[in-house]
Design a protein around this motif. Structure first.
Motif, PDB file in Angstrom:
ATOM      1  N   VAL A 237       0.846  -1.204   0.000  1.00  0.00           N
ATOM      2  CA  VAL A 237       0.000   0.000   0.000  1.00  0.00           C
ATOM      3  C   VAL A 237       0.883   1.257   0.000  1.00  0.00           C
ATOM      4  O   VAL A 237       0.630   2.209  -0.744  1.00  0.00           O
ATOM      5  N   ASP A 238       1.952   1.242   0.771  1.00  0.00           N
ATOM      6  CA  ASP A 238       2.856   2.415   0.788  1.00  0.00           C
ATOM      7  C   ASP A 238       3.424   2.669  -0.606  1.00  0.00           C
ATOM      8  O   ASP A 238       3.504   3.807  -1.056  1.00  0.00           O
ATOM      9  N   LEU A 239       3.826   1.604  -1.275  1.00  0.00           N
ATOM     10  CA  LEU A 239       4.441   1.782  -2.605  1.00  0.00           C
ATOM     11  C   LEU A 239       3.399   2.192  -3.653  1.00  0.00           C
ATOM     12  O   LEU A 239       3.728   2.896  -4.615  1.00  0.00           O
ATOM     13  N   LEU A 240       2.162   1.798  -3.457  1.00  0.00           N
ATOM     14  CA  LEU A 240       1.089   2.253  -4.363  1.00  0.00           C
ATOM     15  C   LEU A 240       0.796   3.730  -4.072  1.00  0.00           C
ATOM     16  O   LEU A 240       0.661   4.548  -4.995  1.00  0.00           O
ATOM     17  N   ASP A 241       0.738   4.066  -2.792  1.00  0.00           N
ATOM     18  CA  ASP A 241       0.426   5.462  -2.418  1.00  0.00           C
ATOM     19  C   ASP A 241       1.527   6.427  -2.845  1.00  0.00           C
ATOM     20  O   ASP A 241       1.262   7.557  -3.227  1.00  0.00           O
ATOM     21  N   SER A 242       2.774   5.950  -2.803  1.00  0.00           N
ATOM     22  CA  SER A 242       3.884   6.842  -3.186  1.00  0.00           C
ATOM     23  C   SER A 242       3.970   6.973  -4.706  1.00  0.00           C
ATOM     24  O   SER A 242       4.721   7.790  -5.221  1.00  0.00           O
ATOM     25  N   GLY A 243       3.229   6.114  -5.426  1.00  0.00           N
ATOM     26  CA  GLY A 243       3.243   6.180  -6.888  1.00  0.00           C
ATOM     27  C   GLY A 243       4.329   5.315  -7.503  1.00  0.00           C
ATOM     28  O   GLY A 243       4.457   5.238  -8.719  1.00  0.00           O
ATOM     29  N   HIS A 244       5.108   4.606  -6.668  1.00  0.00           N
ATOM     30  CA  HIS A 244       6.133   3.741  -7.258  1.00  0.00           C
ATOM     31  C   HIS A 244       5.484   2.588  -8.020  1.00  0.00           C
ATOM     32  O   HIS A 244       5.864   2.273  -9.145  1.00  0.00           O
ATOM     33  N   LEU A 245       4.486   1.971  -7.389  1.00  0.00           N
ATOM     34  CA  LEU A 245       3.732   0.919  -8.090  1.00  0.00           C
ATOM     35  C   LEU A 245       2.405   1.521  -8.553  1.00  0.00           C
ATOM     36  O   LEU A 245       1.865   2.427  -7.910  1.00  0.00           O
ATOM     37  N   SER A 246       1.891   1.004  -9.671  1.00  0.00           N
ATOM     38  CA  SER A 246       0.682   1.627 -10.220  1.00  0.00           C
ATOM     39  C   SER A 246      -0.603   0.887  -9.859  1.00  0.00           C
ATOM     40  O   SER A 246      -1.666   1.507  -9.807  1.00  0.00           O
ATOM     41  N   ALA A 247      -0.544  -0.412  -9.646  1.00  0.00           N
ATOM     42  CA  ALA A 247      -1.781  -1.155  -9.383  1.00  0.00           C
ATOM     43  C   ALA A 247      -1.476  -2.534  -8.815  1.00  0.00           C
ATOM     44  O   ALA A 247      -0.353  -3.039  -8.972  1.00  0.00           O
ATOM     45  N   ALA A 248      -2.474  -3.101  -8.170  1.00  0.00           N
ATOM     46  CA  ALA A 248      -2.341  -4.495  -7.700  1.00  0.00           C
ATOM     47  C   ALA A 248      -3.694  -5.178  -7.799  1.00  0.00           C
ATOM     48  O   ALA A 248      -4.725  -4.569  -7.494  1.00  0.00           O
ATOM     49  N   THR A 249      -3.671  -6.413  -8.255  1.00  0.00           N
ATOM     50  CA  THR A 249      -4.863  -7.264  -8.186  1.00  0.00           C
ATOM     51  C   THR A 249      -4.540  -8.375  -7.205  1.00  0.00           C
ATOM     52  O   THR A 249      -3.558  -9.103  -7.380  1.00  0.00           O
ATOM     53  N   LEU A 250      -5.350  -8.474  -6.174  1.00  0.00           N
ATOM     54  CA  LEU A 250      -5.076  -9.447  -5.110  1.00  0.00           C
ATOM     55  C   LEU A 250      -6.237 -10.440  -5.020  1.00  0.00           C
ATOM     56  O   LEU A 250      -7.376 -10.048  -4.767  1.00  0.00           O
ATOM     57  N   ASP A 251      -5.913 -11.706  -5.220  1.00  0.00           N
ATOM     58  CA  ASP A 251      -6.943 -12.750  -5.176  1.00  0.00           C
ATOM     59  C   ASP A 251      -6.853 -13.572  -3.894  1.00  0.00           C
ATOM     60  O   ASP A 251      -7.795 -14.282  -3.553  1.00  0.00           O
ATOM     61  N   VAL A 252      -5.698 -13.501  -3.239  1.00  0.00           N
ATOM     62  CA  VAL A 252      -5.451 -14.373  -2.080  1.00  0.00           C
ATOM     63  C   VAL A 252      -4.920 -13.544  -0.912  1.00  0.00           C
ATOM     64  O   VAL A 252      -4.189 -12.567  -1.113  1.00  0.00           O
ATOM     65  N   PHE A 253      -5.268 -13.969   0.300  1.00  0.00           N
ATOM     66  CA  PHE A 253      -4.946 -13.199   1.501  1.00  0.00           C
ATOM     67  C   PHE A 253      -4.572 -14.161   2.614  1.00  0.00           C
ATOM     68  O   PHE A 253      -5.037 -15.305   2.623  1.00  0.00           O
ATOM     69  N   VAL A 254      -3.761 -13.676   3.545  1.00  0.00           N
ATOM     70  CA  VAL A 254      -3.378 -14.544   4.662  1.00  0.00           C
ATOM     71  C   VAL A 254      -4.630 -14.915   5.439  1.00  0.00           C
ATOM     72  O   VAL A 254      -4.843 -16.071   5.796  1.00  0.00           O
TER      73      VAL A 254
END
Ligand code: NDP
Ligand code: OXD
Length: 312
Positions: A237-254
């Motif tokens: 989330v930090d890297l998405l918020d900082s704009g380093h990463l542009s998107a994530a699709t998450l299908d699985v969670f702990v």
């Protein structure tokens, strides 16, 4: 006669029963809790997330068929007997389903769909101009049954494809191979869209964290369809918020289901899907189990037995 116990942590018995009856003529297919007494004789188990302690109460279980490709829903049980073979699902339906999900999400990331959807929510006419597939570098984490199948499905679209695995792979046209810790950094540095298809093991846990994800190119994105333990979500989330990463699709969670109060639901750069990247289909799965039972009964080694040392 083959006795097969069934355990599913949700409704579904009605669709599984005919599939197994067709695949194993005369099968004695028993839904939990109507398994009967262990004294009735040997049985196989086909299960997803059985209650803790349950399997240990049935010493007549000869082998466990995991309803999924992953086994963490079984091995989380500390009382699970160590000597029962666990056979991981790897039927055709699972591979095809995963390839569909990976194709769909890779195309969505390449064509900036997460950004388009976020703009739509704000009623913004936002024209973005994505790169062509041939200019996009896909990196597949895990080159097992699913990673390999997905790579083959992506190939015709012209992406630059690489895969990372534990052991080295023979050279292959159209797929660049990376393996082991030494090559992880170079793999990440060349990856615009990363597809996670790794099992959950101590080695893969937290593999994607602040340091490693920062190695990916600016505006890179992540699709995780393997296991949630792969990613440190706070760092993501930090890297998405900082704009380093542009998107994530998450299908699985702990923790599944994802809790209602999770901030991931509302994050405008994240797409959440509820562990449906691929699902085990009764027909192909029952045939897969039937073939492996035949092998066991003939004294042969079944396919895809969990290596407890490796964890997958
Ligand atoms: P496989 O066992 O066939 O492949 C696993 C791959 O991961 C292999 O290439 C293996 O390397 C690699 N790997 C494992 N540990 C490491 C490590 N420490 N470092 C580098 N590479 C590693 O599994 P499948 O392809 O059948 O399935 C993969 C996972 O996908 C499952 O374990 C499950 O968790 C998940 N899954 C998710 C689904 C969903 O709906 N979201 C559906 C089905 C599966 P090597 O080739 O060298 O052994
Ligand atoms: C899994 C599966 O292992 O659904 O996640 O097969």
């Amino acid at each position: 006669m083959t006795r097969l116990y069934f355990y599913l942590d949700e409704p579904g018995w009605e669709i599984w029963q005919p599939a197994f009856e067709a695949a194993i003529p005369g099968v004695d297919f028993r839904n939990y809790p109507d398994w009967g007494s262990p004294d009735e004789g040997p049985a196989y188990l086909f299960a997803w997330e059985p209650e803790l302690g349950l399997v240990a109460k049935y010493p007549n279980i000869k082998a466990i068929f995991s309803l999924g490709a992953g086994v963490d829903h079984l091995t989380r049980d500390p009382s699970l007997p160590k000597d029962i073979p666990i056979i991981r699902m790897s039927d055709d339906g699972l591979k095809e389903g995963m390839a569909e999900f990976v194709l769909m999400t890779v195309l969505m990331h390449q064509r900036y769909m997460p950004r388009m959807l976020a703009a739509q929510c704000k009623r913004e006419w936002r024209r973005l101009f994505p790169p062509l597939a041939s200019d996009v570098r896909i990196g597949i984490l895990g080159y097992g049954a699913l990673g390999k199948y997905c790579a083959q499905a992506l190939k015709p679209l012209g992406y630059q494809i690489a895969a990372w695995s534990r052991s080295g792979k023979a050279a292959e046209e159209g797929i660049e191979h990376f393996s082991g810790k030494d090559q992880f950094e170079s793999f990440l540095k060349r990856t615009d869209i990363l597809v996670g298809l790794l099992p959950s093991t101590p080695e893969t846990t937290n593999l994607l964290n602040r340091e490693t994800m920062a190695l990916m190119p600016r505006y890179a994105s992540i699709i995780n369809a393997g296991r949630g333990s792969l990613i440190n979500l706070e760092d993501l989330v930090d890297l998405l918020d900082s704009g380093h990463l542009s998107a994530a699709t998450l299908d699985v969670f702990v923790e599944e289901p994802l809790t209602e109060d999770s901030p991931l639901w509302a994050h405008d750069k994240i797409i959440v899907t509820p562990h449906i990247a691929s699902i085990t289909r009764p027909k192909t799965a029952a045939e897969y189990v039937a073939n492996n039972i035949k092998k066991i009964e003939a004294g042969m080694q079944p396919e895809n037995v969990l290596d407890r040392q490796r964890g997958y």
